[in-house]
Design a protein around this motif. Sequence first.
Motif, PDB file in Angstrom:
ATOM      1  N   TYR A  36       0.845  -1.189   0.000  1.00  0.00           N
ATOM      2  CA  TYR A  36       0.000   0.000   0.000  1.00  0.00           C
ATOM      3  C   TYR A  36       0.879   1.237   0.000  1.00  0.00           C
ATOM      4  CZ  TYR A  36      -3.631  -3.377   1.082  1.00  0.00           C
ATOM      5  OH  TYR A  36      -4.483  -4.446   1.024  1.00  0.00           O
ATOM      6  N   SER A  37       0.286   2.361  -0.369  1.00  0.00           N
ATOM      7  CA  SER A  37       1.031   3.619  -0.338  1.00  0.00           C
ATOM      8  C   SER A  37       0.083   4.673   0.191  1.00  0.00           C
ATOM      9  CB  SER A  37       1.493   3.983  -1.744  1.00  0.00           C
ATOM     10  OG  SER A  37       0.377   4.450  -2.496  1.00  0.00           O
ATOM     11  N   SER A  38       0.551   5.919   0.233  1.00  0.00           N
ATOM     12  CA  SER A  38      -0.342   6.965   0.726  1.00  0.00           C
ATOM     13  C   SER A  38      -1.325   7.415  -0.356  1.00  0.00           C
ATOM     14  CB  SER A  38       0.474   8.148   1.252  1.00  0.00           C
ATOM     15  OG  SER A  38       1.243   8.693   0.213  1.00  0.00           O
ATOM     16  N   VAL A  39      -1.274   6.782  -1.524  1.00  0.00           N
ATOM     17  CA  VAL A  39      -2.227   7.117  -2.584  1.00  0.00           C
ATOM     18  C   VAL A  39      -3.457   6.236  -2.398  1.00  0.00           C
ATOM     19  CG1 VAL A  39      -2.496   7.544  -5.034  1.00  0.00           C
ATOM     20  CG2 VAL A  39      -0.204   7.437  -4.050  1.00  0.00           C
ATOM     21  N   CYS A  42      -5.060   3.061  -4.526  1.00  0.00           N
ATOM     22  CA  CYS A  42      -4.093   2.557  -5.504  1.00  0.00           C
ATOM     23  C   CYS A  42      -3.111   1.643  -4.776  1.00  0.00           C
ATOM     24  CB  CYS A  42      -3.312   3.692  -6.146  1.00  0.00           C
ATOM     25  SG  CYS A  42      -4.340   4.852  -7.055  1.00  0.00           S
TER      26      CYS A  42
END
Lengths: 479, 479
Positions: A36-39, A42
């Motif tokens: 996971y990312s901070s986007v 997405c």
Amino acid sequence: MADKTDKKLLEEITPIEEDFAQWYTDIVKKAELIDYSSVKGCVILRPYGYAVWENIQKIIDNMFKKTGHSNVYMPLFIPETLLNKEKDHIEGFAPEVAWVTRGGSEELTEKLCVRPTSETLFCEHYANTVKSYRDLPKLYNQWCSVVRWEKTTRPFLRTREFLWQEGHTVHATHEDALEETLRMLDVYADFCENYLCMPVVKGQKTDKEKFAGAVATYTVESMMHDGKALQAGTSHYFGDKFAKAFDIKYLDKNNELKYCFQTSWGISTRLIGGIIMAHGDNRGLVLPPAVAPVQIRIMPIASHKPGVLEKAGELKNRLEEKFRCDIDLTDTSAGFKFAEQEMRGIPLRLEIGPKDIEQNQCVFVRRDTSEKITCSIDVIESKAEELLNLISKNLYEKALENRRNKTFTAKNLDEIIEIAKTSTGFIKAMWCGDEKCEVILKEKADISSRCIVDEDHISDTCVCCGKKADKLLYWGTAY
Amino acid sequence: MADKTDKKLLEEITPIEEDFAQWYTDIVKKAELIDYSSVKGCVILRPYGYAVWENIQKIIDNMFKKTGHSNVYMPLFIPETLLNKEKDHIEGFAPEVAWVTRGGSEELTEKLCVRPTSETLFCEHYANTVKSYRDLPKLYNQWCSVVRWEKTTRPFLRTREFLWQEGHTVHATHEDALEETLRMLDVYADFCENYLCMPVVKGQKTDKEKFAGAVATYTVESMMHDGKALQAGTSHYFGDKFAKAFDIKYLDKNNELKYCFQTSWGISTRLIGGIIMAHGDNRGLVLPPAVAPVQIRIMPIASHKPGVLEKAGELKNRLEEKFRCDIDLTDTSAGFKFAEQEMRGIPLRLEIGPKDIEQNQCVFVRRDTSEKITCSIDVIESKAEELLNLISKNLYEKALENRRNKTFTAKNLDEIIEIAKTSTGFIKAMWCGDEKCEVILKEKADISSRCIVDEDHISDTCVCCGKKADKLLYWGTAY
């Protein structure tokens, strides 16, 4: 063999029987497919996940090229006026697109959407480049990412951005375009069944479920381990609807100006979600050999003993000629190594230790069945090939068996509601073709129509209204 | 041989000597590399243009994998707060990014930029996944498109969206990261010289010209036919600047927490612009054999005569085993076919007619020199290989010759201003290292610094201020 670390690696996966959704999420993380990312909405495709996608791309891109298609690249952005050109298309997509409204330091005079799909861009290009029957057909495909502003997301299955391919073709006649639509559906079915080991049901979507702007949408539907359906790929026939909206015409052999006929078709990274849910188990991922980034992992046993690493390296050099192969040289315990190889779904493990070397043999371990096969070192290549083929066959058979066990037949409304309440799977039922009946079933049984299939009819009356029916429809709960 | 149609095909190209920019634009359109769309500043890569890119990708991706890199995929969007984390980076990119402010029907609470480059996303991921020295190095690469809101655009050279690869690596030490930076610069130089036949000057950018956020930027600079410079690829050393901004730390063998060191490096579709401008001529594109979508085009002569098409097909089957090869079966004139093959820059033409067949021979025609080579049909494979190698060598030599003719040396300010006024090319001059001198030269001579190189020094005084200088700088006018 297992030590504390191994147990931890295993304990962290939720059992498949206990919570299928959590089991799925555990695998995508633990097998290092995604991060996971901070986007929001997405995901990051990590090396292992992306390598599966690269293998999918290689195989199916080759199938596209064999059927005469060329790759192109269209812009990422679609100006609002262009997106608005085909009425049904924009109605379907407008609620879920992302809009670019600023470029550099200036406010844009016309906002641009980030492509959710590229029909409009292909149509504009075809309108510019197709002049005569000599220019037809144009058989194009594009590999790219698309964006759809989903509210609820799940890795691979539904994300705001995902990778896919979108084929877009333009033809002189209705017949040519319809033939292409069905040809590409067959390519998808072939790919899912023979490379991903995922049996599919081929059929046509109802008008309610078809693609925004299509005359007809065809689909390959696959059943997951939990009985739910995954739409694995779709192929759309557009007739001349887009051609009329975008003014795509050609001069035929008699010098008459005619509208073109079009298709589009796509598969995406959601196939990776399908692979996980069709084949995975409580030890993790189980990858079909055709798309596994590593097909054989060599495990030196007692690798500090003289000759073991050398022999392992020698076997790797031989196997690498034909297979994707690596050696585990990490300094963890054998138990951890096994657990990790199983978590990653590597189809075959080859164990080689001092005693094996003495006897000129090694041991293959199948990921799908855990079966151990002792093999003379002289014939590792042919044995590996045989075992990988057996694994592919077994994965397909198991998935087919699961589908058989979870496919039901319903003749009337009570039956279909009862089945939907007690089981998750495919339900085959006759349908009169009226969208009202489709809506009633969706509401009362909480299932959605998957596709109209060309199979022996169950009866001649609609499962819902009891009127005359000549369509056999598959129902299910979809991802 | 040429009829009216052929003349038309040729007439439409502006002569290279007359207007280089228009000649370039003519080629990108006439060779069907790109098309324009209603998306301002973006282009469509048509099948022929995209096929060149696919060949570039295949070769260099293989080079990346051989040097230990894995492909990944990061999100298309970067939240504003994430982009803002490294001060120099955001200052460099903020003025030229596109912003998504709406998703579906809602206004976003935080705007997202469409990635202009993905350092920030990789850094966030590395901060999440790098824990120990065992996790290092991580050698990742990504193939994707990026967006930079350029005001003036030209196909391949400067477009608002372009395709590229961006490598991002993270290392335990300064030395490892710097070694990686230079290793990838060498990979780019190898690729440009040995596959694209484009000689390059390798060097380091001045601080003024380096990448936003980098400690040092290295570059490969190539000279185009008109003497202008094309920055063909760049490799950046970040030191621990990003690691400190994103808190990317690892536990070393002594259990001490340390900051990581990073690199990034990229090449893009602008290389296709480089190929056009380095090798093209008045008949169109001239493609380096390694990346040509079609390496050999077979032209049946008098194809209505018995046996010609059969023989042409037979030769194609043989050549296809080793080369990318097609047959021109269109119903146009031979002159038109030749003009089209030349426009598309197909390296070799193979002509085969009834008389050739009688004599068991065929004729190869080189795109680069127009030389005709009669060849026994028995040895077409080895002759084709030999000729393709000669073409590659010749393209490289011609480009090198052009660079030699257009590389000048300047010892003082008057000299460099005079050279810049009268010639377009590389100018080698000593530099004291002061940015003020760089700015003065840019203003007075209208040239920009290309790179600091490791070559024999011209003198020991700065070309601008006359003070002590120990850096040899290449100057030029850049695309």
